[in-house]
Enzyme design. Sequence first.
Site, PDB file in Angstrom:
ATOM      1  N   ASP A  56    -155.610  51.622  78.005  1.00  0.00           N
ATOM      2  CA  ASP A  56    -154.405  50.839  77.678  1.00  0.00           C
ATOM      3  C   ASP A  56    -154.424  49.439  78.280  1.00  0.00           C
ATOM      4  O   ASP A  56    -153.385  48.886  78.637  1.00  0.00           O
ATOM      5  CB  ASP A  56    -153.119  51.560  78.140  1.00  0.00           C
ATOM      6  CG  ASP A  56    -153.038  52.963  77.588  1.00  0.00           C
ATOM      7  OD1 ASP A  56    -153.374  53.135  76.415  1.00  0.00           O
ATOM      8  OD2 ASP A  56    -152.655  53.872  78.346  1.00  0.00           O
TER       9      ASP A  56
ATOM     10  N   LYS B 107    -156.878  46.401  74.867  1.00  0.00           N
ATOM     11  CA  LYS B 107    -158.157  46.155  74.182  1.00  0.00           C
ATOM     12  C   LYS B 107    -157.953  45.799  72.716  1.00  0.00           C
ATOM     13  O   LYS B 107    -158.639  44.943  72.174  1.00  0.00           O
ATOM     14  CB  LYS B 107    -159.065  47.394  74.288  1.00  0.00           C
ATOM     15  CG  LYS B 107    -159.520  47.692  75.706  1.00  0.00           C
ATOM     16  CD  LYS B 107    -160.425  48.890  75.757  1.00  0.00           C
ATOM     17  CE  LYS B 107    -159.757  50.187  75.380  1.00  0.00           C
ATOM     18  NZ  LYS B 107    -158.680  50.605  76.295  1.00  0.00           N
TER      19      LYS B 107
ATOM     20  N   GLY C  78    -155.059  54.687  71.145  1.00  0.00           N
ATOM     21  CA  GLY C  78    -154.026  54.013  70.357  1.00  0.00           C
ATOM     22  C   GLY C  78    -154.143  52.524  70.608  1.00  0.00           C
ATOM     23  O   GLY C  78    -153.777  52.043  71.665  1.00  0.00           O
ATOM     24  N   HIS C  79    -154.728  51.808  69.662  1.00  0.00           N
ATOM     25  CA  HIS C  79    -154.907  50.371  69.835  1.00  0.00           C
ATOM     26  C   HIS C  79    -153.828  49.630  69.060  1.00  0.00           C
ATOM     27  O   HIS C  79    -153.732  49.757  67.847  1.00  0.00           O
ATOM     28  CB  HIS C  79    -156.307  49.948  69.364  1.00  0.00           C
ATOM     29  CG  HIS C  79    -157.397  50.474  70.252  1.00  0.00           C
ATOM     30  ND1 HIS C  79    -158.715  50.487  69.915  1.00  0.00           N
ATOM     31  CD2 HIS C  79    -157.332  51.010  71.485  1.00  0.00           C
ATOM     32  CE1 HIS C  79    -159.415  50.999  70.920  1.00  0.00           C
ATOM     33  NE2 HIS C  79    -158.593  51.335  71.875  1.00  0.00           N
TER      34      HIS C  79
ATOM     35  N   GLN D 128    -160.236  54.005  75.465  1.00  0.00           N
ATOM     36  CA  GLN D 128    -159.888  54.450  76.822  1.00  0.00           C
ATOM     37  C   GLN D 128    -160.430  53.441  77.849  1.00  0.00           C
ATOM     38  O   GLN D 128    -160.613  52.288  77.503  1.00  0.00           O
ATOM     39  CB  GLN D 128    -160.402  55.870  77.092  1.00  0.00           C
ATOM     40  CG  GLN D 128    -159.621  56.952  76.357  1.00  0.00           C
ATOM     41  CD  GLN D 128    -160.115  57.218  74.951  1.00  0.00           C
ATOM     42  OE1 GLN D 128    -161.294  57.223  74.701  1.00  0.00           O
ATOM     43  NE2 GLN D 128    -159.196  57.448  74.036  1.00  0.00           N
TER      44      GLN D 128
HETATM   45  P1  IMP Z   1    -157.663  63.478  76.384  1.00  0.00           P
HETATM   46  O1  IMP Z   1    -158.569  62.342  76.092  1.00  0.00           O
HETATM   47  O2  IMP Z   1    -156.577  63.660  75.369  1.00  0.00           O
HETATM   48  O3  IMP Z   1    -158.401  64.741  76.671  1.00  0.00           O
HETATM   49  O4  IMP Z   1    -156.870  63.131  77.735  1.00  0.00           O
HETATM   50  C1  IMP Z   1    -157.524  63.041  78.993  1.00  0.00           C
HETATM   51  C2  IMP Z   1    -156.918  61.954  79.866  1.00  0.00           C
HETATM   52  O5  IMP Z   1    -157.211  60.690  79.295  1.00  0.00           O
HETATM   53  C3  IMP Z   1    -155.390  62.013  79.950  1.00  0.00           C
HETATM   54  O6  IMP Z   1    -154.999  61.546  81.229  1.00  0.00           O
HETATM   55  C4  IMP Z   1    -154.925  61.031  78.894  1.00  0.00           C
HETATM   56  O7  IMP Z   1    -153.649  60.509  79.161  1.00  0.00           O
HETATM   57  C5  IMP Z   1    -156.011  59.971  79.036  1.00  0.00           C
HETATM   58  N1  IMP Z   1    -156.224  59.203  77.809  1.00  0.00           N
HETATM   59  C6  IMP Z   1    -156.866  59.585  76.683  1.00  0.00           C
HETATM   60  N2  IMP Z   1    -156.868  58.609  75.775  1.00  0.00           N
HETATM   61  C7  IMP Z   1    -156.233  57.567  76.335  1.00  0.00           C
HETATM   62  C8  IMP Z   1    -155.963  56.234  75.906  1.00  0.00           C
HETATM   63  O8  IMP Z   1    -156.319  55.791  74.805  1.00  0.00           O
HETATM   64  N3  IMP Z   1    -155.293  55.453  76.788  1.00  0.00           N
HETATM   65  C9  IMP Z   1    -154.929  55.883  78.024  1.00  0.00           C
HETATM   66  N4  IMP Z   1    -155.166  57.112  78.470  1.00  0.00           N
HETATM   67  C10 IMP Z   1    -155.813  57.943  77.637  1.00  0.00           C
END
Ligand code: IMP
Length: 422
Positions: free
Chosen positions: A13, A16, A40-41, A223
Amino acid sequence: MANTILVGAQWGDEGKGKIIDVLTENADIVVRYAGGNNAGHTVFIGKQKYVLHLVPSGILRKKKLCVIGNGVVIDPVGLVDEIKGLRKLGVKVGDNLVVSETAHVVLPYHRELDAQREVLKGKNKIGTTKRGIGPAYGDKAARVGLRMIDLVNPKRFEEKLRLRIKENNEVLRALGAKPLSFKQVLKEYHAAGKQLKPFVANTVVLLHQAMRRGDNILFEGAQGTFLDIDHGTYPFVTSSNTTAGGASTGSGVAPNKMDEVVGVMKAYTTRVGEGPLPTENAEIADLLHGMGREFGATTGRARRCGWFDSVATRHATMVNGIDKLAVTNLDGLDTVETIKVCVAYRHGRARYDFVPNDAQTLAECEPVYVEFEGWHTPTDKARSWKQLPPKARAYLKAIAELTGAKLAIASVGPSRDQTIFV
Ligand code: IMP
């Protein structure tokens, strides 16, 4: 612009989406190489807001080829919906989007298992996005995953899916969850497969052909560094290589074909989900949430917020080889009296200037701060380095220096023109 990798230097977040959109102007191709629709971009063009989950942000510019690489895990139903949503907003999605045939498919049992595992973990939960990302990458590593090449071959997909649903239903039953209907999943995925078939291709060959033509490629990280499966705050991470190395494995473009790495970081720090965040601070969280900022683009969750952590961003420079920095959300600090920046961690008698690997140790670390005077001036209207208040410039210079890379971009708001090239 040559082949550029753009990564998040914090916990995701970092903004990007906007920086990718700005840099895409000079790229021919934009490639997503890791993650799935957990990302989520957000991009604003004029007043219109676009939130992209799987489709590279390059789709918002004309004549750019967008590639979803082999390192991404794809929820086909989600991707079909995203394409429909973009088309509704007048965005062209056709031969400008190509999806790797070797990208793995996220299935409903992955989502179900993701949710169940979080429940089982209780207070140690990761706080995932519940999009099935971890179980999908798990199946990939266990060599029982289904790929896009299977999805677009209905007969083969049916055979493989039957076996996978059988096994996963046993697991779901054992966990006390409802088993899935093979017929229903098959119907839904056959329909999505049919819609996605025209987009599916051998993207490795395609990218190499494009490079021979001299095309410039922008690798769009998802991420952030500290959510990387290898370099993040394990187990509070996502399940892919979000760092720069992932751009090669997730696209099939070799490391010696990469020219530059851009690291994106906020002027402060945020994190969604559980896990250590050494500089977390209630005061700055209240301030940012009060401004209506820092709510997740995928799940809507309020992000945890803290001061800028240069130990983390310096570590990110090391593992990604960051050359240039884009600092976003500078305007979020416009009203802060005294701004703190973490320059080291203290843990008992130990002092760290890198991020310790043990999440428990990191959670126990106390930040060592230096302080900066706030600039108390709105920066959102600034369009050049000179128009920024001197104290804001000093702050940007200091955090770039502490991070160990060259400051290239400062962003003072979500729209394209709120971008200052340094
Ligand atoms: P997962 O990717 O859904 O398995 O989540 C694993 C961890 O990564 C959690 O803490 C999510 O909140 C975090 N996470 C996954 N995708 C994003 C993103 O695009 N932005 C911020 N945190 C993310």
